[in-house]
Motif scaffolding. Structure first.
Motif, mmCIF file in Angstrom:
data_model
loop_
_atom_site.group_PDB
_atom_site.id
_atom_site.type_symbol
_atom_site.label_atom_id
_atom_site.label_comp_id
_atom_site.label_asym_id
_atom_site.label_seq_id
_atom_site.Cartn_x
_atom_site.Cartn_y
_atom_site.Cartn_z
ATOM 1 N N UNK A 316 0.742 -1.064 -0.115
ATOM 2 C CA UNK A 316 -0.006 -0.044 -0.029
ATOM 3 C C UNK A 316 0.869 1.238 0.053
ATOM 4 N N UNK A 317 1.955 1.269 0.732
ATOM 5 C CA UNK A 317 2.847 2.354 0.824
ATOM 6 C C UNK A 317 3.430 2.571 -0.763
ATOM 7 N N UNK A 318 4.042 1.706 -1.286
ATOM 8 C CA UNK A 318 4.755 1.826 -2.529
ATOM 9 C C UNK A 318 3.580 2.161 -3.564
ATOM 10 N N UNK A 355 -3.365 -10.904 -2.767
ATOM 11 C CA UNK A 355 -3.032 -11.461 -4.062
ATOM 12 C C UNK A 355 -1.421 -11.652 -4.205
ATOM 13 N N UNK A 356 -0.973 -12.555 -5.070
ATOM 14 C CA UNK A 356 0.412 -12.896 -4.879
ATOM 15 C C UNK A 356 1.211 -12.124 -5.981
ATOM 16 N N UNK A 357 2.479 -11.547 -5.764
ATOM 17 C CA UNK A 357 3.208 -10.745 -6.429
ATOM 18 C C UNK A 357 4.474 -11.457 -6.917
ATOM 19 N N UNK A 358 4.500 -11.698 -8.050
ATOM 20 C CA UNK A 358 5.657 -12.416 -8.628
ATOM 21 C C UNK A 358 6.983 -11.391 -8.641
ATOM 22 N N UNK A 364 9.056 -4.178 -11.019
ATOM 23 C CA UNK A 364 8.046 -3.232 -11.424
ATOM 24 C C UNK A 364 7.581 -1.923 -10.791
ATOM 25 N N UNK A 365 6.903 -2.434 -9.678
ATOM 26 C CA UNK A 365 6.081 -1.505 -8.556
ATOM 27 C C UNK A 365 7.183 -0.741 -8.019
ATOM 28 N N UNK A 366 8.341 -1.486 -7.416
ATOM 29 C CA UNK A 366 9.361 -0.634 -6.753
ATOM 30 C C UNK A 366 9.999 0.212 -7.998
ATOM 31 N N UNK A 367 10.452 0.119 -8.908
ATOM 32 C CA UNK A 367 11.148 1.012 -9.955
ATOM 33 C C UNK A 367 10.255 2.027 -10.206
ATOM 34 N N UNK A 368 9.009 2.010 -10.235
ATOM 35 C CA UNK A 368 8.131 3.089 -10.321
ATOM 36 C C UNK A 368 8.105 4.038 -9.418
ATOM 37 N N UNK A 369 8.028 3.657 -8.210
ATOM 38 C CA UNK A 369 7.561 4.186 -6.773
ATOM 39 C C UNK A 369 8.990 4.693 -6.263
ATOM 40 N N UNK A 370 9.953 3.978 -5.971
ATOM 41 C CA UNK A 370 11.049 4.185 -5.099
ATOM 42 C C UNK A 370 12.148 5.004 -5.918
ATOM 43 N N UNK A 395 15.012 -0.781 -14.177
ATOM 44 C CA UNK A 395 14.862 -2.063 -14.315
ATOM 45 C C UNK A 395 16.168 -2.587 -15.232
ATOM 46 N N UNK A 396 16.369 -3.662 -15.156
ATOM 47 C CA UNK A 396 17.686 -4.209 -15.942
ATOM 48 C C UNK A 396 17.452 -5.717 -16.063
ATOM 49 N N UNK A 397 16.906 -6.287 -16.988
ATOM 50 C CA UNK A 397 16.631 -7.793 -17.167
ATOM 51 C C UNK A 397 15.879 -8.034 -16.086
ATOM 52 N N UNK A 398 14.666 -7.306 -16.046
ATOM 53 C CA UNK A 398 13.668 -7.422 -15.265
ATOM 54 C C UNK A 398 13.823 -7.474 -13.801
#
Length: 442
Positions: A316-318, A355-358, A364-370, A395-398
């Motif tokens: 929720x924070x991210x 829900x599960x996060x791969x 992806x979520x962290x790269x957009x937020x942090x 991101x680099x190679x996912x």
């Protein structure tokens, strides 16, 4: 007449010296002192029992107890006034104080008080733990003090809830345990925080970072970089977070969310939220940090500050950081920025039951937020250092790409030579420029 005045003056001076000498002293009462103190404690308890049961241990009642005790002490036949002051301190600390830990709570050099057993108390000074000769008179005495701490904040400790977290009026964080989870007896740990908010200048004087790092951090905070402060237990994460709050412009609306309020501030545009744990009372609603983060989104904040993230609240924070609340700040336990991303984040994400996060979705979520990870460590000598200021570069190679901007290495603070171009563009978009000369490796 002059002889009488002189005698009165000398008696007054003796009393003042006695009070000053005992004020910060750890008292180990003699048998006779403890005997008189126990009798007086029982007398006071009986005298004020009804009043305390109706009103609680209010400041007014505490004042009455102090006066009553002093009057009773004056009746004591003792030639040495210091003995009377010692007994007074023993009685008052037992009735309205926290017993033998009281002096440490008034010692600004003490940052943590650790009661390992009722007769074994240690303290932390300047980052180093040292033994003391202070002790509670018994296990029961320690339990009385623990209950005195937790009852005013609606907590309880018993066989059903053998551990509890609470805080003192000054914001100090308290943890207590009792058997069976601590089989050797009750324990009490009090983490104290500075009375003042340390500024960037204070951090420079502590040699916790250097001028370039401080300059970059404060520009990043003002320019709405989203930051997580990482570090181990007792490394100074909350204190550093407090300092970073000073970089937020006064006109911005801030909501702070904490499990137990510890952040200090003197801002006007700030609203504080605190989680609530309804232990043993089905009629009282528990309110988690996660639910408070969700609620904060409806409070029109410019930034959300979460004192510490320990669970699925990270999602929720991210999410908030990447949907209109950039510049938000929090802390997370981790051993390094890489440990935070590779180990701690996956654990926190795994707690999110909805829900599960791969691993790729997390990245992806962290790269957009942090934007930044600021890591603080407690060194062998007890000092605290900002050892990494790390850019979350995308991101680099996912996988999430981390680049150290500043590090503490070989006993000195160093720029790595890396320039966080992506972050500088974001800061520029928020009307905040940074002199790129600070990034050059010397």
């Amino acid at each position: 007449m002059s002889l009488l005045k002189d005698r009165i003056s000398k008696d007054t001076e003796k009393k003042i010296r006695a009070e000053q000498s005992v004020r910060n002293m750890t008292i180990r009462p003699t048998g006779s002192e403890q005997e008189f103190a126990d009798e007086l404690i029982q007398t006071v308890s009986n005298h004020f029992k009804e009043e305390i049961s109706k009103k609680g241990l209010t400041e007014e009642i505490q004042g009455k107890i102090k006066n009553y005790v002093r009057n009773e002490i004056l009746k004591l036949e003792a030639d040495d006034y210091t003995v009377k002051v010692r007994i007074e301190k023993i009685v008052l600390s037992s009735i309205i104080g926290l017993g033998p830990v009281d002096p440490f709570l008034h010692d600004p050099s003490v940052t943590e008080i650790i009661v390992q057993r009722y007769n074994r108390i240690s303290v932390e000074r300047n980052g180093l733990v040292e033994a003391t000769d202070a002790e509670f008179t018994s296990e029961a005495h320690l339990m009385t003090v623990i209950n005195r701490i937790i009852q005013p904040v609606g907590r309880q400790i018993n066989l059903h809830t053998p551990l509890v977290d609470a805080r003192l009026k000054d914001g100090s964080r308290v943890n207590a345990t009792i058997p069976p989870i601590s089989p050797d007896g009750a324990t009490l740990t009090i983490r104290r925080f500075p009375d003042k908010v340390y500024t960037g200048e204070d951090y420079l004087s502590f040699h916790s970072l250097d001028e370039k790092m401080l300059y970059f951090l404060m520009r990043a905070v003002e320019g709405k970089a989203s930051i997580i402060v990482s570090g181990g237990t007792g490394s100074g994460k909350t204190t550093l977070l407090n300092m970073l709050l000073l970089g937020i412009p006064e006109h911005e609306l801030v909501v702070t969310i904490e499990d137990s309020c510890e952040l200090k501030h003197n801002r006007m545009n700030i609203r504080r939220l605190e989680a609530r744990h309804a232990v043993g009372d089905a009629s009282v609603l528990s309110v988690s940090v996660r639910s408070l983060v969700k609620n904060a989104l409806r409070m029109r904040p410019d930034r959300i500050i979460v004192g510490e993230i320990r669970d699925e609240t990270i999602v929720d924070m991210v999410s908030a950081m990447s949907t209109g609340h950039e510049g938000s700040l929090s802390t997370v336990h981790a051993n390094s920025p890489l440990n935070l991303i590779k180990a701690r984040m996956p654990i926190l994400y795994s707690m999110y039951g909805d829900s599960a996060f791969t691993p790729e979705a997390q990245a992806i979520q962290l790269s957009e937020a942090l934007d930044l990870i600021v890591h603080v460590s407690r060194m062998v000598d007890g000092s605290r250092k900002v050892t990494h200021i790390t850019h979350v570069a995308g991101l680099e190679q996912r996988q999430l790409k981390l680049q150290d901007v500043f590090v503490y290495r070989d006993g000195q603070f160093q720029a790595t030579g890396y320039t966080p171009k992506k972050l500088l563009e974001k800061l520029k978009g928020n009307k905040m420029s940074v002199d790129e000369a600070i990034f050059k490796r010397v």
